[in-house]
Design a protein around this motif. Structure first.
Motif, PDB file in Angstrom:
ATOM      1  N   PRO A 397       0.817  -1.268   0.057  1.00 14.48           N
ATOM      2  CA  PRO A 397       0.018   0.116  -0.145  1.00 14.48           C
ATOM      3  C   PRO A 397       0.920   1.297  -0.011  1.00 14.48           C
ATOM      4  N   ILE A 398       0.298   2.272  -0.422  1.00 12.37           N
ATOM      5  CA  ILE A 398       0.888   3.610  -0.332  1.00 12.37           C
ATOM      6  C   ILE A 398       1.674   3.808   1.056  1.00 12.37           C
ATOM      7  N   ASN A 399       2.569   4.626   1.126  1.00 14.30           N
ATOM      8  CA  ASN A 399       3.238   4.998   2.498  1.00 14.30           C
ATOM      9  C   ASN A 399       3.768   3.933   3.129  1.00 14.30           C
ATOM     10  N   THR A 400       3.792   2.568   2.511  1.00 18.43           N
ATOM     11  CA  THR A 400       4.457   1.490   3.301  1.00 18.43           C
ATOM     12  C   THR A 400       5.629   1.152   2.826  1.00 18.43           C
ATOM     13  N   GLN A 401       6.808   0.976   3.462  1.00 17.34           N
ATOM     14  CA  GLN A 401       8.084   0.752   3.109  1.00 17.34           C
ATOM     15  C   GLN A 401       8.323  -0.449   2.568  1.00 17.34           C
ATOM     16  N   GLY A 402       8.942  -0.601   1.402  1.00 22.94           N
ATOM     17  CA  GLY A 402       9.421  -1.955   0.873  1.00 22.94           C
ATOM     18  C   GLY A 402      10.655  -1.522   0.065  1.00 22.94           C
ATOM     19  N   GLU A 403      10.820  -2.415  -1.012  1.00 22.21           N
ATOM     20  CA  GLU A 403      12.164  -2.413  -1.842  1.00 22.21           C
ATOM     21  C   GLU A 403      11.446  -1.755  -3.048  1.00 22.21           C
ATOM     22  N   LEU A 404      12.486  -0.642  -3.658  1.00 25.68           N
ATOM     23  CA  LEU A 404      12.160   0.008  -4.796  1.00 25.68           C
ATOM     24  C   LEU A 404      12.780  -0.652  -6.030  1.00 25.68           C
ATOM     25  N   LEU A 405      11.526  -1.043  -7.134  1.00 26.43           N
ATOM     26  CA  LEU A 405      12.024  -1.554  -8.282  1.00 26.43           C
ATOM     27  C   LEU A 405      11.701  -0.502  -9.366  1.00 26.43           C
ATOM     28  N   ILE A 406      12.569  -0.588 -10.454  1.00 29.10           N
ATOM     29  CA  ILE A 406      12.380   0.383 -11.531  1.00 29.10           C
ATOM     30  C   ILE A 406      12.197  -0.420 -13.008  1.00 29.10           C
ATOM     31  N   ARG A 407      11.453   0.141 -13.696  1.00 30.42           N
ATOM     32  CA  ARG A 407      11.312  -0.087 -15.318  1.00 30.42           C
ATOM     33  C   ARG A 407      11.283   1.128 -16.178  1.00 30.42           C
ATOM     34  N   SER A 408      12.310   1.083 -16.923  1.00 30.87           N
ATOM     35  CA  SER A 408      12.279   2.335 -17.823  1.00 30.87           C
ATOM     36  C   SER A 408      13.058   1.850 -19.159  1.00 30.87           C
ATOM     37  N   ASN A 409      12.930   3.081 -20.327  1.00 30.32           N
ATOM     38  CA  ASN A 409      14.047   2.889 -21.284  1.00 30.32           C
ATOM     39  C   ASN A 409      15.381   3.508 -21.133  1.00 30.32           C
ATOM     40  N   PHE A 410      15.450   3.633 -19.921  1.00 28.67           N
ATOM     41  CA  PHE A 410      16.995   4.366 -19.641  1.00 28.67           C
ATOM     42  C   PHE A 410      17.726   3.260 -18.618  1.00 28.67           C
ATOM     43  N   LEU A 411      17.225   2.222 -18.450  1.00 23.32           N
ATOM     44  CA  LEU A 411      18.118   1.173 -17.591  1.00 23.32           C
ATOM     45  C   LEU A 411      19.228   0.780 -18.060  1.00 23.32           C
ATOM     46  N   PHE A 412      20.417   0.239 -17.459  1.00 28.52           N
ATOM     47  CA  PHE A 412      21.324  -0.401 -18.153  1.00 28.52           C
ATOM     48  C   PHE A 412      21.118  -1.681 -18.950  1.00 28.52           C
ATOM     49  N   ARG A 413      21.965  -2.123 -19.875  1.00 30.20           N
ATOM     50  CA  ARG A 413      21.435  -3.248 -20.674  1.00 30.20           C
ATOM     51  C   ARG A 413      21.946  -4.600 -19.605  1.00 30.20           C
ATOM     52  N   TYR A 414      23.394  -4.336 -19.239  1.00 33.85           N
ATOM     53  CA  TYR A 414      23.587  -5.514 -18.205  1.00 33.85           C
ATOM     54  C   TYR A 414      24.976  -5.080 -17.738  1.00 33.85           C
ATOM     55  N   TYR A 415      25.474  -5.850 -16.619  1.00 32.46           N
ATOM     56  CA  TYR A 415      26.599  -5.766 -16.278  1.00 32.46           C
ATOM     57  C   TYR A 415      27.715  -6.461 -17.062  1.00 32.46           C
ATOM     58  N   ILE A 416      28.572  -5.601 -17.631  1.00 35.41           N
ATOM     59  CA  ILE A 416      29.535  -6.414 -18.587  1.00 35.41           C
ATOM     60  C   ILE A 416      30.310  -7.566 -17.685  1.00 35.41           C
ATOM     61  N   HIS A 417      30.365  -8.680 -18.746  1.00 39.19           N
ATOM     62  CA  HIS A 417      30.706  -9.945 -18.111  1.00 39.19           C
ATOM     63  C   HIS A 417      30.544 -10.471 -16.792  1.00 39.19           C
ATOM     64  N   ASP A 418      29.295 -10.158 -16.303  1.00 37.84           N
ATOM     65  CA  ASP A 418      28.808 -10.592 -15.141  1.00 37.84           C
ATOM     66  C   ASP A 418      27.149 -11.060 -15.281  1.00 37.84           C
ATOM     67  N   GLU A 419      27.094 -12.038 -16.100  1.00 39.36           N
ATOM     68  CA  GLU A 419      25.556 -12.590 -16.311  1.00 39.36           C
ATOM     69  C   GLU A 419      25.048 -12.772 -15.026  1.00 39.36           C
ATOM     70  N   ASP A 420      25.475 -13.353 -14.018  1.00 42.37           N
ATOM     71  CA  ASP A 420      24.848 -13.793 -12.898  1.00 42.37           C
ATOM     72  C   ASP A 420      24.360 -12.668 -12.060  1.00 42.37           C
ATOM     73  N   LYS A 421      25.278 -11.834 -11.851  1.00 38.45           N
ATOM     74  CA  LYS A 421      25.031 -10.385 -11.168  1.00 38.45           C
ATOM     75  C   LYS A 421      23.818  -9.707 -12.023  1.00 38.45           C
ATOM     76  N   THR A 422      23.723  -9.632 -13.140  1.00 34.86           N
ATOM     77  CA  THR A 422      22.773  -8.873 -13.968  1.00 34.86           C
ATOM     78  C   THR A 422      21.299  -9.752 -13.583  1.00 34.86           C
ATOM     79  N   LYS A 423      21.494 -11.020 -13.694  1.00 38.64           N
ATOM     80  CA  LYS A 423      20.328 -12.004 -13.475  1.00 38.64           C
ATOM     81  C   LYS A 423      19.601 -11.408 -11.862  1.00 38.64           C
TER      82      LYS A 423
END
Length: 570
Positions: A397-423
Motif C-alpha cells: 500500500p502507499i506510504n508503506t516501506q518496501g524495496e524500490l523496483l524500476i522499469r524504464s527505457n533508460f536502464l542499463f543493458r547488463y553488467y559487462i561480463h557478469d551474467e549472474d549479477k545481472t540476473k
C-alpha cells in the motif's frame, strides 16, 4: 500533473516522446542551428568552445581515432581529470560508435586491472595531468614500461594495444589526443570519407558507454548503456525542469566518470544550452565566482559540495542572482541543508535520485510545494515505472516501506561480463531491483529510507540507517552522521554513531552521547558508541566508504572483525 495513487505503483507518462537519436544527430543539428553559441566553458583551463568549434574538434578527433585502428563497437577507456579532454574523447568516441569505458582516477591496482580486462579496452586515454595514473599502469601492465613499440603487447587476457597520453611520465612514447587529431591532416579526404561512413552506421540502440558503480554495494560493476538511454533520460530531465537554450548550467561535480555528471556533458547537445564545467581541482569559492561571471542559471553539485559551499564558499561576496535552480543527487539530504541552500541562493533545490544502473529515476516537480517534497526525491521522470514491493515481491500500500523496483527505457543493458549479477537484479519482464528501501505517497513522491541491507537488528527491533541518521543530526553541531553496526552480548547487535562536527566546534563523544540520551525519545535509537571524525574515508567517487569506516570503528573499539563476516544476522 494530478496524481492520486491507491497502491505503491507509479507509471510516469510524458508529453515528450522518446527520440531515436545518436550523438552525431544531436551535435550536427545544434551546430547547424547555433554555430556561434558557446557549448562548453572550462573556467580553470580558460577554454571556451562554440558548437561549431566543438563539432570540428569532435570530427577531427573521431577521424584520428579511426586512423589508429579503432572501429565501431570497440571499447576505449579513459582515466582523466582534465575536463576539456574528457568531453572531446567522450563525444568523438560516440560519434564513431566506439564505446567509452570511464574509470575513476585513483582506483587501486587490482580493481583497475580487473576493470580494464572486463571492459576489453583496445585503447586507453590517460589525462594530461595524471602522471600518477600512468605510473600505476606501469605496475599493472609490465610491458608498458619496457616496450618501445607503438602497439602494446600485453598478456593474452587483455585487448589493450595503445595508450593515448602526453603525461611527462610516458617520456613521449605515446601519441597524445592532439597528435591523433593531427593525423587526419595527412590524408584528409580519405579520413573524412571514413568518418562519414562509420558515423552513419551508428544507430541509437548501439552501446554508448560503460559506467562503473561506486562500490558501495560490493565490487565494482560495469553498467552498459545505449545512445538512446543516455540522450532520452536527459531530455526527460530538461522537460521536468523546463530548461531552455538560454539556460547556463554550472557543473561542480568532482567525478567526471560518474553517471550523474553526464547531464552537464549532454545538456548542450539536447537543448543548445551552455555547460560550464569546473575541473576537480577547482576551489570551493570558484563555484560562486563562476555563477557571477557566467550568469549561470542552474548549479549542479553533490551534497558534500553543497555543504562545503554553504560553509566555505564566501557566497555573500558574489552576485548569484542569476541562479534559478540548484540541483543535487543523493538518496537523503538533511532538510535544513536544503532550506539553507534555497534561502541563501534564492533558488529552488531540485533533488534527484538515480544510480549507475538506472541513470536518473526521479526528480522534484518545480511547481511542487516545498513542505510536501523537502524530504523526498521527487516523482519518477517520464517513461519510467516504479513500484514498492514487500519481501514476497508483492506491491505494498502507499506510504508503506518496501524495496524500490524500476522499469524504464533508460536502464542499463547488463553488467559487462557478469551474467549472474545481472540476473540477480534484472527480472525477465524488465524490472530492476534497486536494493533501496523506499516509500511512495498518494501523489507519487518517493522517499528513500536506505539500502535494503542498511538495517540494525537491535534486540529484535529492525531499525534503518536513514532513520537513525536523522536522529543523530538532531544535534545542532553535527554536520554529518553515519552508522556502523557493532556486536552486543545482550541485544546481539547495536550501533556506533560516527559523526563530524560543524566548523571548529569541539564536543566530546561523551557529551554527544549524553545529548542523545536526553533528546532522542526512542531508547533503541540511542547509540551504544559515539565517535567524532574530522574526515570520513571516501571512495573515488566522493561517496563515504562504509567498509573502511566500519574497519576503523572496529579497530578503535578493539572489536572482533570476524563478527562482520560471521556474526551479523541482518
Amino acid at each position: 500533473m494530478s496524481t492520486t495513487l491507491s497502491k505503491s505503483y507509479y507509471h510516469a507518462t510524458s508529453s515528450v516522446s522518446l527520440s531515436a537519436v545518436t550523438t552525431r544527430d544531436l551535435l550536427d543539428s545544434v551546430a547547424k542551428k547555433t554555430p556561434e553559441k558557446e557549448a562548453y566553458i572550462f573556467p580553470v583551463e580558460k577554454v571556451r568552445l562554440t558548437f561549431e568549434e566543438l563539432q570540428r574538434q569532435v570530427c577531427t578527433l573521431g577521424t584520428g581515432l579511426l586512423s589508429i585502428g579503432l572501429k565501431r563497437g570497440d571499447t576505449l577507456g579513459i582515466i582523466s581529470s582534465c575536463a576539456p579532454e574528457y568531453i572531446m574523447v567522450q563525444l568523438a568516441a560516440a560519434y564513431i560508435g566506439v564505446v567509452l569505458a570511464r574509470f575513476h582516477v585513483g582506483l587501486p591496482n587490482s580493481l583497475l586491472k580487473s576493470a580494464l580486462l572486463k571492459s576489453e579496452c583496445v585503447a586507453l586515454v590517460v589525462g594530461a595531468n595524471n602522471d600518477d595514473v600512468y605510473n600505476q599502469l606501469e605496475l599493472i601492465l609490465p610491458d608498458l614500461k619496457t616496450s618501445h613499440a607503438e602497439t602494446l603487447q600485453t598478456d593474452e587476457k587483455s585487448k589493450l594495444q595503445r595508450i593515448i597520453t602526453n603525461v611527462e611520465a610516458s617520456q613521449g612514447r605515446w601519441k597524445s589526443i592532439y597528435d591523433i587529431m593531427n593525423l587526419c591532416k595527412k590524408d584528409s579526404e580519405n579520413g573524412k570519407q571514413r568518418l562519414e561512413e562509420t558515423s552513419k552506421m551508428v544507430e541509437f540502440g548501439d552501446p554508448y558507454t560503460i559506467f562503473y558503480t561506486s562500490g558501495s554495494t560490493g565490487p565494482l560493476k560495469g553498467t552498459l548503456h545505449s545512445h538512446m538511454a543516455i540522450q532520452n533520460i536527459y531530455m526527460m530531465c530538461a522537460d521536468r525542469y523546463e530548461w531552455t537554450n538560454d539556460d547556463i548550467l554550472l557543473s561542480a561535480c568532482s567525478s567526471l566518470s560518474h553517471a550523474t555528471s553526464e547531464m552537464s556533458h549532454i545538456a548542450p547537445l539536447i537543448l543548445g544550452m551552455t555547460s560550464v564545467i569546473l575541473s576537480p581541482g577547482a576551489k570551493i569559492h570558484d563555484n560562486v565566482s563562476v555563477i557571477q561571471n557566467e550568469h549561470c542559471t542552474v548549479l549542479f553539485s553533490t551534497y558534500p559540495g553543497l555543504y562545503n559551499l554553504l560553509h566555505h564558499g564566501k557566497i555573500n561576496e558574489y552576485d548569484c542572482s542569476s541562479l534559478r535552480y540548484v540541483m543535487t543527487s543523493a538518496s537523503t539530504i538533511p532538510t535544513d541543508v536544503i532550506q539553507k541552500v534555497s534561502s541563501i541562493f534564492q533558488a529552488k533545490v531540485l533533488h534527484t535520485y538515480g544510480s549507475s544502473e538506472a541513470l536518473f529515476v526521479s526528480g522534484r516537480d518545480i511547481t511542487a510545494d516545498e513542505k510536501e517534497i523537502i524530504d523526498k526525491v521527487g516523482r519518477p521522470f517520464g517513461h519510467t515505472e516504479v513500484k514498492i514491493v514487500n519481501e514476497y515481491g508483492k506491491i505494498v500500500p502507499i506510504n508503506t516501506q518496501g524495496e524500490l523496483l524500476i522499469r524504464s527505457n533508460f536502464l542499463f543493458r547488463y553488467y559487462i561480463h557478469d551474467e549472474d549479477k545481472t540476473k540477480q537484479v534484472m527480472s525477465v519482464d524488465g524490472w530492476y531491483t534497486s536494493g533501496d528501501l523506499a516509500k511512495i505517497d498518494r501523489n507519487g513522491y518517493i522517499k528513500i529510507a536506505g539500502r535494503s541491507q542498511d538495517v540494525i537488528m537491535k534486540g529484535g527491533k529492525t531499525m534503518y540507517y536513514a532513520s537513525l541518521v536523522e536522529s543523530l543530526l538532531s544535534h545542532p553541531n553535527v554536520k554529518a552522521a553515519y552508522i556502523v553496526p557493532v556486536p552486543d552480548e545482550e541485544l546481539q547487535e547495536d550501533f556506533c554513531a560516527c559523526v563530524s562536527l560543524i566548523g571548529d566546534t569541539s564536543i566530546s563523544s561523551d557529551d554527544l552521547k549524553d545529548f542523545y540520551k536526553a533528546n532522542i525519545g526512542i531508547p533503541a535509537y540511542i547509540p551504544k558508541y559515539v565517535m567524532v571524525f574530522d574526515d570520513f574515508p571516501e571512495m573515488l567517487t566522493g561517496k563515504m566508504d562504509q567498509k573502511m569506516l566500519t574497519l576503523e570503528v572496529f579497530t578503535r573499539l578493539g572489536l572482533n572483525k570476524e563478527w562482520l563476516v560471521h556474526g551479523r544476522k541482518a
